[in-house]
Design a protein around this motif. Structure first.
Motif, PDB file in Angstrom:
ATOM      1  N   ASP A  59      12.996  -0.846   2.006  1.00 20.81           N
ATOM      2  CA  ASP A  59      13.438   0.353   2.710  1.00 20.81           C
ATOM      3  C   ASP A  59      12.219   1.243   2.960  1.00 20.81           C
ATOM      4  O   ASP A  59      11.784   1.991   2.082  1.00 20.81           O
ATOM      5  CB  ASP A  59      14.480   1.097   1.876  1.00 20.81           C
ATOM      6  CG  ASP A  59      15.083   2.275   2.628  1.00 20.81           C
ATOM      7  OD1 ASP A  59      14.682   2.510   3.784  1.00 20.81           O
ATOM      8  OD2 ASP A  59      15.957   2.963   2.057  1.00 20.81           O
ATOM      9  N   PHE A  60      11.675   1.161   4.166  1.00 16.78           N
ATOM     10  CA  PHE A  60      10.481   1.941   4.490  1.00 16.78           C
ATOM     11  C   PHE A  60      10.785   3.418   4.672  1.00 16.78           C
ATOM     12  O   PHE A  60       9.851   4.225   4.745  1.00 16.78           O
ATOM     13  CB  PHE A  60       9.802   1.366   5.737  1.00 16.78           C
ATOM     14  CG  PHE A  60       8.983   0.138   5.461  1.00 16.78           C
ATOM     15  CD1 PHE A  60       7.656   0.245   5.069  1.00 16.78           C
ATOM     16  CD2 PHE A  60       9.540  -1.126   5.567  1.00 16.78           C
ATOM     17  CE1 PHE A  60       6.893  -0.875   4.800  1.00 16.78           C
ATOM     18  CE2 PHE A  60       8.783  -2.264   5.302  1.00 16.78           C
ATOM     19  CZ  PHE A  60       7.461  -2.136   4.914  1.00 16.78           C
ATOM     20  N   LYS A  61      12.031   3.770   4.722  1.00 24.22           N
ATOM     21  CA  LYS A  61      12.382   5.190   4.800  1.00 24.22           C
ATOM     22  C   LYS A  61      12.025   5.907   3.498  1.00 24.22           C
ATOM     23  O   LYS A  61      11.921   7.133   3.468  1.00 24.22           O
ATOM     24  CB  LYS A  61      13.878   5.349   5.115  1.00 24.22           C
ATOM     25  CG  LYS A  61      14.292   4.773   6.461  1.00 24.22           C
ATOM     26  CD  LYS A  61      15.728   5.108   6.816  1.00 24.22           C
ATOM     27  CE  LYS A  61      16.721   4.429   5.871  1.00 24.22           C
ATOM     28  NZ  LYS A  61      16.675   2.975   5.961  1.00 24.22           N
ATOM     29  N   LEU A  62      11.848   5.142   2.406  1.00 22.43           N
ATOM     30  CA  LEU A  62      11.421   5.726   1.138  1.00 22.43           C
ATOM     31  C   LEU A  62       9.925   6.002   1.114  1.00 22.43           C
ATOM     32  O   LEU A  62       9.442   6.759   0.267  1.00 22.43           O
ATOM     33  CB  LEU A  62      11.786   4.791  -0.025  1.00 22.43           C
ATOM     34  CG  LEU A  62      13.274   4.493  -0.222  1.00 22.43           C
ATOM     35  CD1 LEU A  62      13.466   3.466  -1.325  1.00 22.43           C
ATOM     36  CD2 LEU A  62      14.044   5.773  -0.538  1.00 22.43           C
ATOM     37  N   ALA A  63       9.191   5.380   2.029  1.00 22.23           N
ATOM     38  CA  ALA A  63       7.731   5.537   2.060  1.00 22.23           C
ATOM     39  C   ALA A  63       7.276   6.510   3.137  1.00 22.23           C
ATOM     40  O   ALA A  63       6.196   7.103   3.012  1.00 22.23           O
ATOM     41  CB  ALA A  63       7.070   4.180   2.287  1.00 22.23           C
ATOM     42  N   PHE A  64       8.076   6.675   4.195  1.00 21.54           N
ATOM     43  CA  PHE A  64       7.654   7.499   5.324  1.00 21.54           C
ATOM     44  C   PHE A  64       8.732   8.514   5.690  1.00 21.54           C
ATOM     45  O   PHE A  64       9.926   8.235   5.583  1.00 21.54           O
ATOM     46  CB  PHE A  64       7.347   6.625   6.547  1.00 21.54           C
ATOM     47  CG  PHE A  64       6.285   5.592   6.302  1.00 21.54           C
ATOM     48  CD1 PHE A  64       4.958   5.964   6.163  1.00 21.54           C
ATOM     49  CD2 PHE A  64       6.610   4.256   6.194  1.00 21.54           C
ATOM     50  CE1 PHE A  64       3.980   5.017   5.926  1.00 21.54           C
ATOM     51  CE2 PHE A  64       5.647   3.298   5.962  1.00 21.54           C
ATOM     52  CZ  PHE A  64       4.316   3.681   5.832  1.00 21.54           C
ATOM     53  N   ASN A  65       8.252   9.656   6.173  1.00 25.13           N
ATOM     54  CA  ASN A  65       9.167  10.693   6.651  1.00 25.13           C
ATOM     55  C   ASN A  65       9.400  10.602   8.150  1.00 25.13           C
ATOM     56  O   ASN A  65      10.438  11.036   8.650  1.00 25.13           O
ATOM     57  CB  ASN A  65       8.600  12.077   6.315  1.00 25.13           C
ATOM     58  CG  ASN A  65       8.289  12.231   4.843  1.00 25.13           C
ATOM     59  OD1 ASN A  65       7.148  12.031   4.423  1.00 25.13           O
ATOM     60  ND2 ASN A  65       9.289  12.583   4.047  1.00 25.13           N
TER      61      ASN A  65
ATOM     62  N   LEU B  15       0.809  -1.213   0.000  1.00 26.39           N
ATOM     63  CA  LEU B  15       0.000   0.000   0.000  1.00 26.39           C
ATOM     64  C   LEU B  15       0.846   1.268   0.000  1.00 26.39           C
ATOM     65  O   LEU B  15       0.382   2.327  -0.439  1.00 26.39           O
ATOM     66  CB  LEU B  15      -0.927   0.015   1.224  1.00 26.39           C
ATOM     67  CG  LEU B  15      -1.930  -1.136   1.350  1.00 26.39           C
ATOM     68  CD1 LEU B  15      -2.682  -1.031   2.668  1.00 26.39           C
ATOM     69  CD2 LEU B  15      -2.898  -1.139   0.184  1.00 26.39           C
ATOM     70  N   VAL B  16       2.083   1.168   0.510  1.00 31.75           N
ATOM     71  CA  VAL B  16       2.857   2.390   0.738  1.00 31.75           C
ATOM     72  C   VAL B  16       4.211   2.420   0.042  1.00 31.75           C
ATOM     73  O   VAL B  16       4.746   3.503  -0.209  1.00 31.75           O
ATOM     74  CB  VAL B  16       3.070   2.604   2.262  1.00 31.75           C
ATOM     75  CG1 VAL B  16       1.739   2.791   2.971  1.00 31.75           C
ATOM     76  CG2 VAL B  16       3.853   1.444   2.891  1.00 31.75           C
ATOM     77  N   LEU B  17       4.795   1.254  -0.258  1.00 29.75           N
ATOM     78  CA  LEU B  17       6.149   1.229  -0.803  1.00 29.75           C
ATOM     79  C   LEU B  17       6.175   1.626  -2.278  1.00 29.75           C
ATOM     80  O   LEU B  17       5.240   1.337  -3.027  1.00 29.75           O
ATOM     81  CB  LEU B  17       6.746  -0.178  -0.651  1.00 29.75           C
ATOM     82  CG  LEU B  17       7.181  -0.588   0.750  1.00 29.75           C
ATOM     83  CD1 LEU B  17       7.525  -2.070   0.774  1.00 29.75           C
ATOM     84  CD2 LEU B  17       8.371   0.241   1.227  1.00 29.75           C
ATOM     85  N   PRO B  18       7.255   2.278  -2.719  1.00 30.09           N
ATOM     86  CA  PRO B  18       7.416   2.571  -4.149  1.00 30.09           C
ATOM     87  C   PRO B  18       7.473   1.280  -4.966  1.00 30.09           C
ATOM     88  O   PRO B  18       7.838   0.223  -4.456  1.00 30.09           O
ATOM     89  CB  PRO B  18       8.756   3.324  -4.205  1.00 30.09           C
ATOM     90  CG  PRO B  18       9.017   3.798  -2.814  1.00 30.09           C
ATOM     91  CD  PRO B  18       8.370   2.803  -1.905  1.00 30.09           C
ATOM     92  N   ILE B  19       7.136   1.380  -6.240  1.00 29.19           N
ATOM     93  CA  ILE B  19       7.129   0.216  -7.125  1.00 29.19           C
ATOM     94  C   ILE B  19       8.502  -0.446  -7.170  1.00 29.19           C
ATOM     95  O   ILE B  19       8.615  -1.679  -7.217  1.00 29.19           O
ATOM     96  CB  ILE B  19       6.691   0.623  -8.541  1.00 29.19           C
ATOM     97  CG1 ILE B  19       5.238   1.117  -8.525  1.00 29.19           C
ATOM     98  CG2 ILE B  19       6.833  -0.541  -9.511  1.00 29.19           C
ATOM     99  CD1 ILE B  19       4.244   0.055  -8.112  1.00 29.19           C
ATOM    100  N   SER B  20       9.568   0.353  -7.131  1.00 29.11           N
ATOM    101  CA  SER B  20      10.919  -0.202  -7.200  1.00 29.11           C
ATOM    102  C   SER B  20      11.196  -1.142  -6.030  1.00 29.11           C
ATOM    103  O   SER B  20      11.789  -2.217  -6.201  1.00 29.11           O
ATOM    104  CB  SER B  20      11.950   0.923  -7.220  1.00 29.11           C
ATOM    105  OG  SER B  20      11.820   1.740  -6.067  1.00 29.11           O
ATOM    106  N   GLU B  21      10.761  -0.743  -4.829  1.00 30.50           N
ATOM    107  CA  GLU B  21      10.971  -1.586  -3.650  1.00 30.50           C
ATOM    108  C   GLU B  21      10.128  -2.856  -3.732  1.00 30.50           C
ATOM    109  O   GLU B  21      10.587  -3.943  -3.361  1.00 30.50           O
ATOM    110  CB  GLU B  21      10.632  -0.802  -2.381  1.00 30.50           C
ATOM    111  CG  GLU B  21      11.619   0.295  -2.043  1.00 30.50           C
ATOM    112  CD  GLU B  21      12.998  -0.261  -1.757  1.00 30.50           C
ATOM    113  OE1 GLU B  21      13.148  -1.007  -0.781  1.00 30.50           O
ATOM    114  OE2 GLU B  21      13.925   0.034  -2.529  1.00 30.50           O
ATOM    115  N   GLN B  22       8.914  -2.746  -4.213  1.00 31.42           N
ATOM    116  CA  GLN B  22       8.056  -3.918  -4.353  1.00 31.42           C
ATOM    117  C   GLN B  22       8.629  -4.899  -5.374  1.00 31.42           C
ATOM    118  O   GLN B  22       8.566  -6.117  -5.185  1.00 31.42           O
ATOM    119  CB  GLN B  22       6.652  -3.484  -4.775  1.00 31.42           C
ATOM    120  CG  GLN B  22       5.929  -2.631  -3.748  1.00 31.42           C
ATOM    121  CD  GLN B  22       4.486  -2.379  -4.126  1.00 31.42           C
ATOM    122  OE1 GLN B  22       3.759  -3.289  -4.495  1.00 31.42           O
ATOM    123  NE2 GLN B  22       4.055  -1.124  -4.025  1.00 31.42           N
TER     124      GLN B  22
END
Length: 479
Positions: free
Chosen positions: A367-373, A337-344
């Motif tokens: 890397d959830f740091k790419l999805a959340f601040n 639901l939250v991760l960028p396509i590249s991470e998925q």
């Protein structure tokens, strides 16, 4: 001769213009005639197929109405408040140990164990305990427990109403959660009586759901806000220390005495479109994971009596392992639901590689740091924060709010994630468009997540619980 030539030329020009206009008129008339014929034919066809046309229009109209009636309504977080107890209720380590010794309920081994837990807990010297536990000996009672509940809940609600100018009678939904103290009448009834809330309010009181109950309460309020239009929901989260202090010598049941402290949070939610312009956040995702089917998970946080018949909450040695398993189960649902396509894609690629080619290959950790601040991890204890920091591969600054909340306020149970968000706001770090992930963990065992998006550059509200000390943080926590 020159004059006559000019006149002839003018006549030629006017003649050409007249011919052009005549031609345009003929074209327009003919086109109109053809269009009228086409329209007439179309109307005749519609007359012959009127039933089909009407059925199509009715279907389109019904579909549009159904879409607007059933689409999820946005849920806005207008504001929230956290209670800060008065300074005379602070419980520094020396005072805590002195009172534990003077009560006479703990043997030397238990006293030494509590001292070591305090030193390694990550708690600071300014956490709070209720008034009854400052007495020697402590005097826990139903009346004292009610007094503590009223103090923290009403204190937080008063701040919220003052900051938002909300009339309590405008509240349509009230959800109160407190895991270990469930009197009759309920705590929600206590709130209704104090603020004279309207008689048709949708009121709920959640008990026994542990430190993750805040997200469960938010989920309940969110679902009701999908049904009832143009209303407010207030979610109150707290834990009661007075009647749940352990006076025995079982080590696993002494740990909560060293970690849990006073606290309460209240959150104002709205589904009103106009509140979008004054709200702080918008709810994006909410994911709940329950591991209660596993025997180890359900017993890792367990209220029971010891051999001497004294009641307390036991924390097992398997807690950090259970936390890791619950977190992995939760992010399997939240990740897509939250991760960028590249991470998925990277996660899927390594999963296929592991299944088909190399069973020993380690799965890719997104890397959830790419999805959340920002991250608000339940401040359940130092070990819990360490475990999530490791599993999510977070940076020290990502867990700063959690560690500082544990240091300043201790484990305030389900309200801890709001003290952490208040810390982030007090540091002026929340910018428009930032996403924050709140991770709540609690007995059962449950791991629940909420994702909020900032709708503006968020400033701390008045009476932020960090007002008196934010300039001192972050502090260095000794290993």
């Amino acid at each position: 001769m020159e004059v006559a030539g000019a006149g002839e030329k003018g006549v030629e020009i006017h003649f050409f213009t007249l011919c052009l206009i005549s031609l345009m008129v003929v074209v327009v008339v003919e086109f109109s005639r053809l269009c009228l014929q086409d329209i007439s034919q179309l109307w005749l066809q519609l007359q012959y197929n009127m039933v089909s046309v009407m059925a199509c229009l009715v279907f389109l109209l019904f579909s549009a109405i159904l879409y607007f009636m059933t689409r999820p309504r946005p849920v806005y977080l207008v504001d929230f408040a956290c209670y800060r107890p008065p300074s005379h209720l602070k419980a520094p380590f020396d005072k805590f140990m002195k009172h534990s010794r003077l009560t006479g309920d703990f043997d030397d081994s238990s006293l030494d164990f509590q001292r070591k837990i305090l030193e390694r807990s990550g708690l600071g010297e300014e956490t709070y305990l209720p008034k009854t536990l400052h007495h020697i000996p402590p005097r826990p009672s139903m009346a004292a427990a009610r007094e503590e509940a009223e103090q923290v809940i009403f204190g937080a609600l008063d701040v919220l109403f003052k900051n938002t100018n909300l009339n309590p009678k405008d509240i349509g939904i009230l959800v109160v959660n407190c895991s270990l103290f469930n009197p009759t009448p309920s705590l929600s009834a206590m709130v209704v009586n104090k603020y004279k809330l309207r008689c048709n309010i949708k009121s709920f009181n959640l008990g026994g759901m542990g430190c993750s109950a805040e997200v469960i309460a938010i989920d309940l309020a969110k679902d009701i806000l999908q049904i009832h239009r143009n209303t407010y929901a207030v979610v109150v989260s707290t834990e009661n220390i007075t009647q749940n202090w352990y006076f025995g010598n079982k080590k696993s049941m002494l740990i909560p005495n060293c970690l849990f402290r006073m606290g309460c949070s209240v959150v104002l939610l709205s589904n009103k479109f106009n509140d979008r312009w004054r709200a702080k956040y918008k709810l994006l995702h909410l994911v709940r994971t329950h591991r209660g089917a596993d025997d180890t998970a359900i017993h890792c946080v367990y209220q029971e009596q010891d051999a001497a018949g004294k009641t307390g909450v036991s924390l097992s040695k398997d807690l950090t392992v259970v936390v890791g398993g619950a977190l992995k189960a939760n992010i399997k649902t939240l990740g897509p639901l939250v991760l960028p396509i590249s991470e998925q894609f990277l996660y899927f690629f390594t999963l296929v590689t592991k299944k088909l080619f190399n069973p020993k290959a380690k799965p890719y950790r997104p890397d959830f740091k790419l999805a959340f601040n920002h991250f608000c991890i339940h401040a359940g204890g130092r070990g819990v924060i360490d475990e999530l920091e490791k599993n999510l591969q977070l940076l020290p600054e990502s867990v700063e709010a959690s560690r500082m909340t544990l240091h300043r306020f201790g484990n305030t149970s389900s309200s801890s994630i709001w003290y952490e968000l208040a810390y982030t706001e007090a540091k002026l770090r929340m910018q428009k468009g930032h996403r924050v992930w709140q991770i709540a963990l609690g007995g059962g065992f449950k791991c629940n997540s909420t994702v909020w998006e900032a709708l503006t550059h968020v400033k701390p509200s008045l009476n932020n619980p960090w007002d008196d000390c934010i300039h001192n943080y972050p502090v260095q926590i000794l290993p």
